[in-house]
Structures are given as structure tokens and as C-alpha cells.
Write a protein that holds these residues in place. Structure first.
Motif, PDB file in Angstrom:
ATOM      1  N   PHE A   1     -21.519  33.413  53.368  1.00 42.16           N
ATOM      2  CA  PHE A   1     -21.676  34.653  52.609  1.00 42.16           C
ATOM      3  C   PHE A   1     -23.118  34.876  52.159  1.00 42.16           C
ATOM      4  O   PHE A   1     -23.436  35.944  51.610  1.00 42.16           O
ATOM      5  CB  PHE A   1     -20.761  34.643  51.378  1.00 42.16           C
ATOM      6  CG  PHE A   1     -21.200  33.724  50.280  1.00 42.16           C
ATOM      7  CD1 PHE A   1     -22.095  34.148  49.311  1.00 42.16           C
ATOM      8  CD2 PHE A   1     -20.720  32.434  50.219  1.00 42.16           C
ATOM      9  CE1 PHE A   1     -22.510  33.310  48.295  1.00 42.16           C
ATOM     10  CE2 PHE A   1     -21.125  31.578  49.209  1.00 42.16           C
ATOM     11  CZ  PHE A   1     -22.025  32.015  48.241  1.00 42.16           C
TER      12      PHE A   1
ATOM     13  N   PRO B   1     -25.127  38.072  53.808  1.00 41.85           N
ATOM     14  CA  PRO B   1     -24.621  39.354  53.290  1.00 41.85           C
ATOM     15  C   PRO B   1     -24.897  39.539  51.800  1.00 41.85           C
ATOM     16  O   PRO B   1     -25.168  40.661  51.349  1.00 41.85           O
ATOM     17  CB  PRO B   1     -23.113  39.277  53.567  1.00 41.85           C
ATOM     18  CG  PRO B   1     -22.984  38.325  54.696  1.00 41.85           C
ATOM     19  CD  PRO B   1     -24.065  37.320  54.505  1.00 41.85           C
ATOM     20  N   ALA B   2     -24.833  38.460  51.024  1.00 44.75           N
ATOM     21  CA  ALA B   2     -25.131  38.564  49.592  1.00 44.75           C
ATOM     22  C   ALA B   2     -26.585  38.960  49.373  1.00 44.75           C
ATOM     23  O   ALA B   2     -26.887  39.798  48.505  1.00 44.75           O
ATOM     24  CB  ALA B   2     -24.837  37.244  48.896  1.00 44.75           C
TER      25      ALA B   2
ATOM     26  N   ARG C   1     -12.433  34.122  53.893  1.00 39.92           N
ATOM     27  CA  ARG C   1     -12.938  35.494  53.964  1.00 39.92           C
ATOM     28  C   ARG C   1     -12.763  36.206  52.627  1.00 39.92           C
ATOM     29  O   ARG C   1     -13.674  36.898  52.155  1.00 39.92           O
ATOM     30  CB  ARG C   1     -12.199  36.265  55.069  1.00 39.92           C
ATOM     31  CG  ARG C   1     -12.717  37.683  55.277  1.00 39.92           C
ATOM     32  CD  ARG C   1     -11.750  38.526  56.083  1.00 39.92           C
ATOM     33  NE  ARG C   1     -10.476  38.715  55.382  1.00 39.92           N
ATOM     34  CZ  ARG C   1     -10.300  39.564  54.391  1.00 39.92           C
ATOM     35  NH1 ARG C   1     -11.303  40.312  53.942  1.00 39.92           N
ATOM     36  NH2 ARG C   1      -9.106  39.674  53.822  1.00 39.92           N
ATOM     37  N   LYS C   2     -11.595  36.038  52.005  1.00 39.40           N
ATOM     38  CA  LYS C   2     -11.350  36.668  50.703  1.00 39.40           C
ATOM     39  C   LYS C   2     -12.348  36.169  49.661  1.00 39.40           C
ATOM     40  O   LYS C   2     -12.904  36.945  48.881  1.00 39.40           O
ATOM     41  CB  LYS C   2      -9.927  36.360  50.230  1.00 39.40           C
ATOM     42  CG  LYS C   2      -8.835  36.984  51.076  1.00 39.40           C
ATOM     43  CD  LYS C   2      -7.457  36.579  50.558  1.00 39.40           C
ATOM     44  CE  LYS C   2      -6.344  37.150  51.431  1.00 39.40           C
ATOM     45  NZ  LYS C   2      -4.999  36.774  50.932  1.00 39.40           N
TER      46      LYS C   2
ATOM     47  N   THR D   1     -15.287  34.855  50.203  1.00 44.52           N
ATOM     48  CA  THR D   1     -16.629  35.340  50.546  1.00 44.52           C
ATOM     49  C   THR D   1     -16.879  36.724  49.961  1.00 44.52           C
ATOM     50  O   THR D   1     -17.942  36.989  49.376  1.00 44.52           O
ATOM     51  CB  THR D   1     -16.796  35.378  52.075  1.00 44.52           C
ATOM     52  OG1 THR D   1     -16.817  34.035  52.572  1.00 44.52           O
ATOM     53  CG2 THR D   1     -18.084  36.073  52.478  1.00 44.52           C
ATOM     54  N   GLU D   2     -15.911  37.614  50.095  1.00 41.25           N
ATOM     55  CA  GLU D   2     -16.068  38.967  49.543  1.00 41.25           C
ATOM     56  C   GLU D   2     -16.231  38.926  48.023  1.00 41.25           C
ATOM     57  O   GLU D   2     -17.063  39.644  47.459  1.00 41.25           O
ATOM     58  CB  GLU D   2     -14.853  39.816  49.921  1.00 41.25           C
ATOM     59  CG  GLU D   2     -14.787  40.149  51.401  1.00 41.25           C
ATOM     60  CD  GLU D   2     -13.601  41.036  51.741  1.00 41.25           C
ATOM     61  OE1 GLU D   2     -12.779  41.314  50.834  1.00 41.25           O
ATOM     62  OE2 GLU D   2     -13.501  41.459  52.910  1.00 41.25           O
ATOM     63  N   ILE D   3     -15.447  38.081  47.368  1.00 40.54           N
ATOM     64  CA  ILE D   3     -15.531  37.987  45.910  1.00 40.54           C
ATOM     65  C   ILE D   3     -16.864  37.376  45.483  1.00 40.54           C
ATOM     66  O   ILE D   3     -17.471  37.817  44.492  1.00 40.54           O
ATOM     67  CB  ILE D   3     -14.347  37.180  45.349  1.00 40.54           C
ATOM     68  CG1 ILE D   3     -13.029  37.918  45.625  1.00 40.54           C
ATOM     69  CG2 ILE D   3     -14.510  36.933  43.852  1.00 40.54           C
ATOM     70  CD1 ILE D   3     -11.787  37.115  45.292  1.00 40.54           C
ATOM     71  N   ASN D   4     -17.322  36.354  46.195  1.00 39.73           N
ATOM     72  CA  ASN D   4     -18.618  35.754  45.884  1.00 39.73           C
ATOM     73  C   ASN D   4     -19.717  36.815  45.859  1.00 39.73           C
ATOM     74  O   ASN D   4     -20.542  36.865  44.934  1.00 39.73           O
ATOM     75  CB  ASN D   4     -18.979  34.700  46.935  1.00 39.73           C
ATOM     76  CG  ASN D   4     -18.217  33.404  46.781  1.00 39.73           C
ATOM     77  OD1 ASN D   4     -17.654  33.116  45.727  1.00 39.73           O
ATOM     78  ND2 ASN D   4     -18.178  32.615  47.833  1.00 39.73           N
ATOM     79  N   ILE D   5     -19.723  37.659  46.883  1.00 40.37           N
ATOM     80  CA  ILE D   5     -20.759  38.695  46.967  1.00 40.37           C
ATOM     81  C   ILE D   5     -20.621  39.689  45.824  1.00 40.37           C
ATOM     82  O   ILE D   5     -21.619  40.077  45.192  1.00 40.37           O
ATOM     83  CB  ILE D   5     -20.679  39.402  48.338  1.00 40.37           C
ATOM     84  CG1 ILE D   5     -21.010  38.404  49.456  1.00 40.37           C
ATOM     85  CG2 ILE D   5     -21.627  40.593  48.389  1.00 40.37           C
ATOM     86  CD1 ILE D   5     -20.749  38.935  50.854  1.00 40.37           C
ATOM     87  N   GLU D   6     -19.389  40.094  45.529  1.00 40.93           N
ATOM     88  CA  GLU D   6     -19.163  41.046  44.435  1.00 40.93           C
ATOM     89  C   GLU D   6     -19.635  40.483  43.095  1.00 40.93           C
ATOM     90  O   GLU D   6     -20.277  41.195  42.301  1.00 40.93           O
ATOM     91  CB  GLU D   6     -17.678  41.394  44.357  1.00 40.93           C
ATOM     92  CG  GLU D   6     -17.174  42.220  45.531  1.00 40.93           C
ATOM     93  CD  GLU D   6     -15.663  42.367  45.523  1.00 40.93           C
ATOM     94  OE1 GLU D   6     -15.025  41.909  44.537  1.00 40.93           O
ATOM     95  OE2 GLU D   6     -15.112  42.922  46.483  1.00 40.93           O
TER      96      GLU D   6
END
Length: 310
Positions: free
Chosen positions: A12, A15-16, A162-163, A165-170
Motif C-alpha cells: 500500500f 498508493p499512499a 486488500r481491505k 490496504t484501503e483502510i491504511n491509505i484512508e
């Protein structure tokens, strides 16, 4: 303008960095693993992100060797996510705003390593990503935020990863600017909690005497980016990357290959367990390519009646 360093070796990361840069708060220093450590689960290089955004990059196998300290001491905040080492003093507290980390459990539960495989093996249906200040303990610092996610019985660890990863970025996109602005109040973790054991690649061996539902969880918990569950066929190591669960009360010896299973997707073979059945679908000989398990029967590498685990 306040600055921060971002140390990570996980997928991640790039993208982050893109998101943080897009909102006007890019890291001033990236710290990643060198290519020689690319065998680590989930490894992702940072060089492309570094060049894309013009951010200096330090690649290191040991974040505590002193070189990172000399670079990070110029920053206001240190963000560390997905780094396999504990960051120690004096690096840990060199930044005036502290050091923060991410952990994919609802802290204080699930401290330690291999959090996502254990989440599936323990059959949790919900968990959370925790953003917290780092201290000298393992995942014990004050909590900044937690974001919950769900785990379906159909999810393998690839999907859970994947889930997360999305939360990490958010979480980084929301809270790094707030931390730099001094607008975050953290709270101590609740008392108690648990520590989950470290896992090694050799811990992934499949015990076919266990119930099929346990082995189904075992296989999906160790999918990519983790090393994988495995068994042996005639002393030859075979990774099992995916399987389906069938309730069944047959009497065949555990590990017995019963029949082919035809499919327009990933075809498999039916295997007896301590109770129930698994349809073993995607497999890989050690050092080989991923294949449909049915290919092994059709090629003669596996036979009906063969016993896995030997």
C-alpha cells in the motif's frame, strides 16, 4: 511547513504516497527495504514512488543501524507501517511529534506478528486497523484511531489484505495532516489484550487429519502474499493455494485423493480430511508454476487413491 518521514515495505506504500502527495502533504523522506529483501511477504519497492514525486529514498535492511536516525532527525513526524523490525531508541522518539504505526487488529487484541493469517485461522468475522503512537513495546502505544472491517468465510487473506490496504491509505490520508497540525488527541489502549505468535513459512504444513473446515481456513489464511499452506506427495512439496469446503461423513483415510472435480473455472480434486472434504483447486510444486490441481491427475503426477502428506 512541518515534515514527516514514511518507512514501509508493503504494497500500500506507493498508493499512499500518491494520495498524500495529491492532497498536498507528501512525505519528505521515504524509507524502504532493499531489493535483497524482496522475498518478504507483501514486499513492494518504493523507488518508483520516490522518483515519481521527487522524494529522497533510503533503502535499509536495518532501520536501527543509525543511518535512518541521521535522516529522520530532521523531520517532525515519523510514520512507520508494515516494517518487520521494532523501531528502537533513539530513532523512536527523535521526531518532536513522535512516531506512529498501523496494525491490522483491534488493539489491544492481536498484538504481534502475522495478524491477518491469525485473523482468518481464528475465524474472526470483524476486526479493525489501528493507528497508534509507537512506544518501546510491541503494538502497545496510545490509540489515534481504529477503522473496522469485516471478514467473510469466503475471503482469503489476499482479499483481507486488500481491505486493510484501503483502510491504511484512508487513515494516513486523514490523520497525517491532522498530526502535523497538532489536532489529534490519542487515548491509552484498554488494559489486557492478547499477543499472537509469530509464524514461519514451515508452519504452513497441512495436517489432513484435521476437520475440513479447519483446513479450509488454514489454506485461505496462508494465501498470497503469505508463503502458502503446503503438503507432500511422495516426499515432494506441494503448495495448496485455494480450496473449497464440502460437508461429508465418509470413511476414507485423511489425505486420500478421491476424484477429479470438473469446472469451467479452476478445476480441482476431492480430498478426504479428518471430517468433511476439500476440493483442492490451485496448487504449485515447490519451485514450479501455479496450476489447476486437476492438471496433476491428468498428467499422472497425482493419482486417485494417493495419500497426501507423505
Amino acid at each position: 511547513m512541518k515534515t514527516f518521514a514514511f518507512a514501509t515495505g508493503m504494497e500500500f506504500a506507493a498508493p499512499a504516497v500518491d494520495v498524500l502527495a495529491a492532497q498536498g502533504a507528501p512525505p519528505s523522506l521515504l524509507i524502504g527495504y532493499p531489493p535483497k529483501l524482496q522475498h518478504r511477504s507483501g514486499y513492494a519497492p518504493l523507488r518508483e514512488a520516490s522518483e515519481k514525486h521527487g522524494i529522497p529514498l533510503l533503502e535499509t535492511a536495518d532501520i536501527n543501524d543509525g543511518e535512518a536516525y541521521e535522516r529522520v532527525k530532521e523531520m517532525d513526524l515519523f510514520v512507520i507501517a508494515g516494517w518487520s523490525q521494532l523501531v528502537r531508541e533513539p530513532l523512536l522518539s527523535v521526531c518532536p511529534l513522535g512516531s506512529i504505526g498501523l496494525h491490522p487488529t483491534r488493539l489491544p487484541e492481536g498484538r504481534g506478528r502475522a495478524a491477518l493469517p491469525w485473523t482468518i485461522i481464528k475465524r474472526l468475522t470483524t476486526s479493525a486497523v489501528s493507528l497508534f503512537f509507537l512506544d518501546e513495546g510491541a503494538d502497545t502505544g496510545d490509540l489515534i484511531a481504529q477503522r473496522e472491517f469485516t471478514i467473510s468465510r469466503r475471503d482469503d487473506v489476499t482479499e483481507v489484505y486488500r481491505k486493510v490496504t484501503e483502510i491504511n491509505i484512508e487513515l494516513l490520508a486523514k490523520y497525517v495532516p491532522l498530526l502535523l497540525a497538532g489536532q489529534v488527541v490519542a487515548r491509552p489502549q484498554p488494559p489486557g489484550g492478547s499477543w499472537w505468535d509469530k509464524r514461519r513459512p514451515e508452519d504452513g504444513v497441512i495436517d489432513w487429519s484435521k476437520p475440513a473446515d479447519d483446513l479450509y481456513d488454514w489454506i485461505r489464511a496462508l494465501a498470497a502474499p503469505y508463503p502458502g499452506a503446503f503438503t507432500f506427495v511422495g516426499g515432494r512439496k506441494l503448495f495448496v493455494h485455494s480450496a473449497d469446503l464440502i460437508e461429508y461423513g465418509g470413511q476414507e483415510p485423511p489425505g486420500t485423493v478421491l476424484a477429479p472435480v470438473w469446472s469451467t473455472g479452476v478445476a480441482g480434486v476431492l480430498v478426504a480430511c479428518g471430517s468433511g472434504l476439500l476440493v483442492v483447486r490451485e496448487v504449485q510444486w515447490d519451485g514450479g508454476e501455479r496450476r489447476d490441481a486437476l492438471d496433476l491427475l491428468e498428467s499422472g503426477e497425482l493419482a486417485v487413491g494417493a495419500c497426501l502428506g507423505t
